[in-house]
Design an enzyme around this catalytic site. Structure first.
Site, PDB file in Angstrom:
ATOM      1  N   LYS A 222       0.833  -1.417   0.089  1.00  0.00           N
ATOM      2  CA  LYS A 222      -0.001   0.053   0.157  1.00  0.00           C
ATOM      3  C   LYS A 222       0.827   1.319  -0.107  1.00  0.00           C
ATOM      4  O   LYS A 222       0.634   2.260  -0.701  1.00  0.00           O
ATOM      5  CB  LYS A 222      -0.909  -0.063   1.111  1.00  0.00           C
ATOM      6  CG  LYS A 222      -1.606   1.284   1.407  1.00  0.00           C
ATOM      7  CD  LYS A 222      -2.488   1.100   2.655  1.00  0.00           C
ATOM      8  CE  LYS A 222      -1.715   1.619   3.932  1.00  0.00           C
ATOM      9  NZ  LYS A 222      -1.559   2.944   4.203  1.00  0.00           N
TER      10      LYS A 222
ATOM     11  N   ARG B  96       0.320  14.466  13.124  1.00  0.00           N
ATOM     12  CA  ARG B  96       0.780  14.182  11.683  1.00  0.00           C
ATOM     13  C   ARG B  96       0.729  15.254  10.748  1.00  0.00           C
ATOM     14  O   ARG B  96       0.038  15.662   9.809  1.00  0.00           O
ATOM     15  CB  ARG B  96      -0.524  13.393  11.026  1.00  0.00           C
ATOM     16  CG  ARG B  96      -0.766  12.156  11.687  1.00  0.00           C
ATOM     17  CD  ARG B  96       0.233  11.049  11.768  1.00  0.00           C
ATOM     18  NE  ARG B  96       0.695  10.173  10.602  1.00  0.00           N
ATOM     19  CZ  ARG B  96      -0.099   9.480   9.988  1.00  0.00           C
ATOM     20  NH1 ARG B  96      -0.965   9.084  10.301  1.00  0.00           N
ATOM     21  NH2 ARG B  96       0.669   8.894   9.054  1.00  0.00           N
TER      22      ARG B  96
HETATM   23  C1  EPZ Z   1       4.118   6.947   6.646  1.00  0.00           C
HETATM   24  O1  EPZ Z   1       3.387   7.891   7.207  1.00  0.00           O
HETATM   25  C2  EPZ Z   1       3.339   5.906   6.480  1.00  0.00           C
HETATM   26  N1  EPZ Z   1       2.023   6.043   5.681  1.00  0.00           N
HETATM   27  C3  EPZ Z   1       2.745   5.255   7.909  1.00  0.00           C
HETATM   28  O2  EPZ Z   1       1.917   4.087   7.573  1.00  0.00           O
HETATM   29  C4  EPZ Z   1       3.901   5.097   8.795  1.00  0.00           C
HETATM   30  O3  EPZ Z   1       3.313   4.808  10.093  1.00  0.00           O
HETATM   31  C5  EPZ Z   1       4.896   6.254   8.900  1.00  0.00           C
HETATM   32  O4  EPZ Z   1       5.258   6.581   7.558  1.00  0.00           O
HETATM   33  C6  EPZ Z   1       5.994   5.807   9.438  1.00  0.00           C
HETATM   34  O5  EPZ Z   1       6.841   4.930   8.776  1.00  0.00           O
HETATM   35  C7  EPZ Z   1       2.311   6.130   4.336  1.00  0.00           C
HETATM   36  O6  EPZ Z   1       3.459   5.829   3.845  1.00  0.00           O
HETATM   37  C8  EPZ Z   1       1.224   6.491   3.265  1.00  0.00           C
HETATM   38  P1  EPZ Z   1       6.139  10.312   8.716  1.00  0.00           P
HETATM   39  P2  EPZ Z   1       3.999   9.389   7.141  1.00  0.00           P
HETATM   40  O7  EPZ Z   1       5.777  11.652   8.134  1.00  0.00           O
HETATM   41  O8  EPZ Z   1       4.642   9.635   5.893  1.00  0.00           O
HETATM   42  C9  EPZ Z   1       6.537  13.767  12.031  1.00  0.00           C
HETATM   43  C10 EPZ Z   1       0.130   2.782   7.820  1.00  0.00           C
HETATM   44  O9  EPZ Z   1      -0.164   2.102   8.641  1.00  0.00           O
HETATM   45  N2  EPZ Z   1       6.368  14.651  10.973  1.00  0.00           N
HETATM   46  O10 EPZ Z   1       6.994   9.502   8.416  1.00  0.00           O
HETATM   47  O11 EPZ Z   1       2.704  10.420   7.327  1.00  0.00           O
HETATM   48  C11 EPZ Z   1       5.107  12.956  12.296  1.00  0.00           C
HETATM   49  O12 EPZ Z   1       4.538  13.541  13.068  1.00  0.00           O
HETATM   50  C12 EPZ Z   1       0.649   4.119   7.830  1.00  0.00           C
HETATM   51  O13 EPZ Z   1       0.357   2.266   6.356  1.00  0.00           O
HETATM   52  C13 EPZ Z   1       6.499  15.819  11.137  1.00  0.00           C
HETATM   53  O14 EPZ Z   1       6.651  16.303  12.375  1.00  0.00           O
HETATM   54  O15 EPZ Z   1       4.739   9.347   8.607  1.00  0.00           O
HETATM   55  C14 EPZ Z   1       5.588  11.647  12.850  1.00  0.00           C
HETATM   56  O16 EPZ Z   1       6.001  11.973  14.334  1.00  0.00           O
HETATM   57  C15 EPZ Z   1       0.235   4.548   9.326  1.00  0.00           C
HETATM   58  N3  EPZ Z   1       6.459  17.006  10.149  1.00  0.00           N
HETATM   59  C16 EPZ Z   1       7.023  11.289  12.171  1.00  0.00           C
HETATM   60  O17 EPZ Z   1       7.462  12.731  11.552  1.00  0.00           O
HETATM   61  C17 EPZ Z   1       6.198  16.481   8.831  1.00  0.00           C
HETATM   62  O18 EPZ Z   1       5.974  17.463   7.854  1.00  0.00           O
HETATM   63  C18 EPZ Z   1       7.049  10.325  11.125  1.00  0.00           C
HETATM   64  O19 EPZ Z   1       5.922  10.563  10.249  1.00  0.00           O
HETATM   65  C19 EPZ Z   1       5.924  15.086   8.547  1.00  0.00           C
HETATM   66  C20 EPZ Z   1       5.919  14.147   9.605  1.00  0.00           C
END
Ligand code: EPZ
Length: 419
Positions: free
Chosen positions: A22, A122
């Site tokens: 996905k 998020r």
């Molecule tokens: C991706 O989400 C995945 N989704 C998530 O999978 C997964 O849990 C996550 O990465 C971590 O591995 C997809 O790929 C579609 P992040 P994403 O940006 O990219 C902070 C599932 O179950 N952050 O890596 O949205 C954020 O708050 C889903 O399939 C900022 O602060 O996650 C978090 O604490 C759930 N500012 C950390 O980074 C930003 O601009 C990691 O989030 C972006 C993120």
């Protein structure tokens, strides 16, 4: 809302084929916006998030056709607007992934802010900051991101938090920018590598994907391609845990073992006998009860946060005490109180769950709160006496293809109850 009813039973055994990932298919579908000409994507999983993304692109005027094998052909020649509405974005945060490609190819984008979800606030500040650093005008107003730009220009981007979709959005934007963009502290997830491989097959010049420094030499345009999405490592891990916590055995096909190294290491620690081949993994618990394991989630290649809830279910019935620390999201323990209602002995201390395993759980009505939490409650139901009714399973349908058929083929007693 549909519900799943699981009647606790004995060990699972059998074979499962893994679908496409996905979290690779979603950015790759967004990347089709960058292509001058048609492209085909195969091995796409049949999931609600995929149909949401196809609807999102379709509403922009992009032409999509799907065959019975979920091969998706995309042609952006007919695109007429660059708008991602809140009503779609609120159901799927990954819609933010159209922002970079729309800006890079068409110079305009209006994308709803995703808003938070159950597991955390998020934010997308790093996506926006990176695009501004590449010369885009970005204004956040009325719940929408209003972005515009002449041709984006290369920049040296240092991400102060490892973000998967942030890395993906900025990599797609940089693919058509003028000059060489560096993304430092980039996410190293395999899905980032799959996206980079797809972009390079479209004519992009990306090096270093999979490391924390990605170099993107911008090009004038990208062409269509035919691309096959990688296997889903989280679906792989979920079925391995389902077999492990029931003391069963399983053969997983159409997967890629190196993608789940950290998970295999923990399953071996828990007492599983594991063999692997080119595209298969076998796990056998020899009918034994798993041993508790300590988990510390972190960005790839460390233990994945998307497998944390599943291992909470395993620790709930394992022998011993397991500590699970969640370091990626600030609120990803909602499955804990649901498992406590099933008799799990779990105590929360900040971002750590201390779990003392019990031999069996008790079936109960429980509520799914996010994609992986809902999967963990289904797994818990497999080792609970009596029936467990998991409500709000639209979460599970977003990320797991035919979960009840696949689990039933392994001997689970599970059925969907339409609301
Ligand atoms: C991706 O989400 C995945 N989704 C998530 O999978 C997964 O849990 C996550 O990465 C971590 O591995 C997809 O790929 C579609 P992040 P994403 O940006 O990219 C902070 C599932 O179950 N952050 O890596 O949205 C954020 O708050 C889903 O399939 C900022 O602060 O996650 C978090 O604490 C759930 N500012 C950390 O980074 C930003 O601009 C990691 O989030 C972006 C993120």
């Amino acid at each position: 809302m549909d519900k799943l009813i699981i009647s606790g039973g004995g060990p699972l055994s059998g074979e499962v084929r893994i679908a496409g990932a996905k979290n690779a298919a979603l950015p790759i579908l967004a990347a089709t916006l960058l292509a001058d000409g048609p492209m085909t994507i195969s091995n796409v999983p049949h999931l609600h998030d995929i149909t949401t993304t196809m609807e999102l692109l379709g509403r922009m005027g992009v032409h999509l056709s799907v065959d019975e094998k979920m091969h998706i052909e995309v042609n952006t020649d007919t695109i007429r607007d660059f708008y991602a509405p809140y009503e779609l974005v609120k159901t799927m945060r990954a819609s933010i992934l159209v922002l970079g490609p729309l800006l890079a190819r068409f110079g305009r984008a209006e994308v709803s802010l995703p808003g938070g979800c159950a597991i955390g606030s998020r934010p997308v500040n790093l996506h926006i900051d990176g695009l501004r650093a590449m010369g885009a005008e970005v204004e956040v107003r009325g719940g929408y991101i209003h972005a515009s730009s002449k041709r984006l220009k290369a920049a040296r981007l240092v991400l102060d938090v490892v973000t998967v979709t942030g890395t993906e959005n900025l990599m797609m934007a940089a693919a058509l920018a003028d000059g060489e963009t560096l993304i430092e502290n980039a996410a190293r997830e395999p899905e980032v590598v799959d996206l980079a491989d797809c972009l390079n097959s479209m004519g992009a010049r990306i090096r270093g994907a999979g490391t924390d420094l990605i170099r993107i030499e911008g090009v004038e345009s990208l062409s269509g391609t035919n691309y096959e999405v990688m296997p889903d490592r989280i679906e792989t891990g979920t079925y391995l845990v389902a077999a492990a916590l029931t003391g069963g055995r399983i053969l997983i096909r159409d997967t890629r073992p190196p993608l789940v190294d950290a998970v295999l290491h923990k399953l071996r620690e828990s007492g599983a006998q594991i063999e692997t081949g080119e595209d298969w993994i076998s796990l056998d618990m020899k009918g034994g009860r798993p041993r508790s394991v300590d988990i510390h989630t972190a960005p790839y290649p460390a233990f994945p946060t998307d497998m944390q809830a599943q291992f909470m279910a395993l620790n709930a019935v394992a022998e011993g005490v397991g500590m699970i620390t969640e370091t990626v999201f600030e609120n990803r323990f909602m499955h804990v109180q649901e498992m406590q209602r099933m008799g799990a002995d779990i105590r929360l201390e900040g971002n750590t769950a201390i779990c003392r395993g019990v031999p069996r759980l008790n079936g109960a009505p429980v509520m799914a709160t996010d994609l992986r939490a809902s999967a963990s409650l289904v797994l818990a139901g497999l080792v609970a006496d009596g029936d467990t009714v998991v409500d709000r399973i639209y979460h599970i349908d977003r990320g797991y293809e035919n979960i009840e058929e696949k689990l039933a083929s392994l001997g689970a007693r599970i059925q969907r109850m339409p609301s």
